[in-house]
Write a protein that holds these residues in place. Structure first.
Motif, PDB file in Angstrom:
ATOM      1  N   PHE A  52       0.830  -1.216   0.000  1.00  0.00           N
ATOM      2  CA  PHE A  52       0.000   0.000   0.000  1.00  0.00           C
ATOM      3  C   PHE A  52       0.852   1.249   0.000  1.00  0.00           C
ATOM      4  N   GLN A  55       2.091   1.721  -3.432  1.00  0.00           N
ATOM      5  CA  GLN A  55       1.033   2.041  -4.378  1.00  0.00           C
ATOM      6  C   GLN A  55       0.614   3.501  -4.239  1.00  0.00           C
ATOM      7  N   ASN A  56       0.610   3.978  -2.984  1.00  0.00           N
ATOM      8  CA  ASN A  56       0.226   5.357  -2.749  1.00  0.00           C
ATOM      9  C   ASN A  56       1.168   6.344  -3.396  1.00  0.00           C
TER      10      ASN A  56
HETATM   11  C1  LIG Z   1      -2.712   4.185   0.942  1.00  0.00           C
HETATM   12  O1  LIG Z   1      -2.152   3.585   2.104  1.00  0.00           O
HETATM   13  C2  LIG Z   1      -3.095   3.273   3.121  1.00  0.00           C
HETATM   14  C3  LIG Z   1      -2.337   2.640   4.247  1.00  0.00           C
HETATM   15  O2  LIG Z   1      -1.237   3.407   4.634  1.00  0.00           O
HETATM   16  C4  LIG Z   1      -4.160   2.344   2.625  1.00  0.00           C
HETATM   17  O3  LIG Z   1      -5.134   2.149   3.618  1.00  0.00           O
HETATM   18  C5  LIG Z   1      -4.796   2.917   1.395  1.00  0.00           C
HETATM   19  O4  LIG Z   1      -5.692   1.988   0.856  1.00  0.00           O
HETATM   20  C6  LIG Z   1      -3.747   3.255   0.364  1.00  0.00           C
HETATM   21  N1  LIG Z   1      -4.354   3.847  -0.801  1.00  0.00           N
HETATM   22  C7  LIG Z   1      -4.228   3.296  -1.997  1.00  0.00           C
HETATM   23  C8  LIG Z   1      -4.868   4.003  -3.138  1.00  0.00           C
HETATM   24  O5  LIG Z   1      -3.610   2.277  -2.161  1.00  0.00           O
END
Ligand SMILES: *[C@@H]1O[C@H](CO)[C@@H](O)[C@H](O)[C@H]1NC(C)=O
Ligand SMILES: *[C@@H]1O[C@H](CO)[C@@H](O)[C@H](O)[C@H]1NC(C)=O
Ligand SMILES: *[C@@H]1O[C@H](CO)[C@@H](O)[C@H](O)[C@H]1NC(C)=O
Ligand SMILES: *[C@@H]1O[C@H](CO)[C@@H](O)[C@H](O)[C@H]1NC(C)=O
Ligand SMILES: *[C@@H]1O[C@H](CO)[C@@H](O)[C@H](O)[C@H]1NC(C)=O
Ligand SMILES: *[C@@H]1O[C@H](CO)[C@@H](O)[C@H](O)[C@H]1NC(C)=O
Ligand SMILES: *[C@@H]1O[C@H](CO)[C@@H](O)[C@H](O)[C@H]1NC(C)=O
Ligand SMILES: *[C@@H]1O[C@H](CO)[C@@H](O)[C@H](O)[C@H]1NC(C)=O
Length: 376
Positions: A52, A55-56
């Motif tokens: 995650f 991905q962010n």
């Molecule tokens: C971004 O990271 C958070 C956890 O840190 C997660 O809950 C969230 O789904 C993530 N967003 C994406 C678009 O992956």
């Protein structure tokens, strides 16, 4: 899209039953099953967090300002995700076809994680890539994916690619506790129809090649719109010194420019240990290279290429290493040598008025003759 895969059933059984099948492969913490489950759980969670988090960080950027893929180097690997944060600053590496490059490996210790050497990648459209998890434990999982694309986050893409992550691929989502490295290779041939046919100011790239965006992509050390400006630093290879050996990895430390056809020792085995005299090397573009054991037993590597870490290259490319026994038991007391062959047409080519990137002497504007010595 079609994926070819190889995997070993016996390993599958090991994994499902959580039993210790091969002491070489398994971390000592896998000794009892209860502990194994805990570790697996922990590893899944940390992978997920990593997933995650990374991905962010993925966002769109203008990739045209970045080093572009060419016919000779269909893939450009970037150190950071999002092509070094959408900027040309930061490390990159051009990748030829048919050579495995390590892009990631597992990390041991309390903060178990993957350490990614390369995180994103630009490539010629439609190229086929082979992913591999292996070495040196004896494991070797290969999976070819056709028609791969530019990848802003390699870890994320491999982790979410159904054919790749699991047992039909390279088990990428699982490897955390084994000695395991991850490699990538561009398969031959590549489709070059998307490349422009001319580049640079006058339609020529002297010491480089046409990239996807229509600008010349220069060989390391060379510069200018047409890549006609030669390096002034002798740590880059030239026709007269087509091989440069470096004491340390990534072309650092003291260096030795080497004549064509001159074998130099870069490593040897002594008292059952490996001694590295040189750990990385630069090679003039596309020259024929030779590795040798005791200078006698040779192994051609054509065309040669820069190698930022020779020990790692040998582990990744047994087709080259095995011919010279490089990865064999170091108690065999042997020497390892390397040379770059003379290119007859290039040796006398003028270094100021001509260029020999493609293997024949090409004159710059205003010069002519076999070696570009004569003014027009
Ligand atoms: C971004 O990271 C958070 C956890 O840190 C997660 O809950 C969230 O789904 C993530 N967003 C994406 C678009 O992956
Ligand atoms: C680079 O990354 C930082 C932090 O992730 C971000 O704020 C910035 O916008 C990025 N730069 C570019 C050029 O996108
Ligand atoms: C991968 O994990 C194994 C087992 O924990 C460890 O011995 C090895 O050093 C790790 N590899 C890297 C590159 O950290
Ligand atoms: C690459 O992009 C093409 C076109 O969008 C798509 O059809 C193909 O599946 C993609 N390849 C991979 C490996 O995802
Ligand atoms: C990729 O592999 C497929 C078959 O698996 C083949 O049809 C295709 O031509 C290959 N692509 C290139 C560019 O060679
Ligand atoms: C060439 O560059 C390297 C660093 O990249 C430096 O150590 C070396 O002194 C330079 N050599 C010359 C002759 O300027
Ligand atoms: C380079 O030129 C010298 C002097 O003209 C000649 O003796 C030599 O054979 C030439 N070398 C090659 C590889 O053509
Ligand atoms: C590089 O060498 C190969 C043969 O080994 C040749 O097919 C190719 O055209 C060469 N490329 C350039 C740019 O000279």
């Amino acid at each position: 899209m079609m994926a070819k895969f190889i995997f070993e059933l016996n390993f599958f059984a090991c994994f499902i039953l959580f039993v210790k099948c091969n002491t070489e492969l398994l971390n000592e913490e896998w000794i009892n099953n209860e502990e194994s489950h805990k570790i697996l759980h922990r590893s899944r969670r940390s992978l997920e967090e990593q997933f995650f988090e990374e991905q962010n960080k993925t966002y769109t950027c203008d990739t045209s300002i970045l080093p572009q893929p060419t016919a000779e180097y269909p893939v450009v690997l970037f150190e950071g995700i999002n092509y070094n944060n959408c900027s040309a600053n930061g490390k990159h590496r051009r990748l030829r076809t048919q050579v495995f490059e390590k892009w990631s490996e597992n990390l041991s210790g309390p903060n178990r994680a993957r350490k990614h050497k390369w995180n994103s990648m630009l490539m010629l459209p439609g190229a086929n890539l082979t992913f591999r998890a292996c070495c040196p434990s004896g494991n070797n999982y290969l999976s070819t994916v056709d028609n791969w694309n530019n990848t802003a986050n390699l870890h994320y893409s491999v982790l979410t690619q159904d054919d790749l992550k699991g047992p039909t691929g390279i088990w990428y989502e699982r490897w955390l506790h084994w000695v395991m490295s991850f490699y990538i290779r561009v398969d031959d041939p590549v489709d070059t129809t998307s490349l422009p046919s001319t580049c640079g100011d006058n339609g020529a790239c002297y010491y480089g090649q046409c990239g996807l965006t229509g600008k010349c992509e220069c060989a390391d050390g060379y510069s200018g719109v047409d890549c006609g400006t030669a390096p002034t630093n002798d740590s880059y290879p030239t026709e007269k010194k087509p091989l440069v050996l470096f004491k340390d990895v990534d072309y650092t430390g003291t260096y030795l420019p080497v004549n064509p056809d001159d074998f130099k020792r870069f490593a040897y085995n002594q008292r059952s240990a490996r001694e590295m005299e040189y750990k990385s090397m630069r090679v003039l573009h596309n020259r024929t290279m030779m590795f040798a054991r005791n200078i006698i037993y040779t192994q051609k590597f054509t065309p040669g290429d820069d190698i930022p870490d020779m020990a790692e290259f040998m582990i990744a490319n047994p087709n080259v290493a095995d011919g010279i026994w490089y990865n064999y038991d170091p108690h065999y007391e042997v020497d390892f040598h390397v040379k770059v062959e003379m290119s007859g047409a290039c040796f006398n080519c003028s270094e100021t008025n001509g260029v020999c990137y493609t293997g024949s002497c090409l004159c710059k504007t205003g010069f002519t003759g076999d070696y570009c010595d004569d003014p027009v």
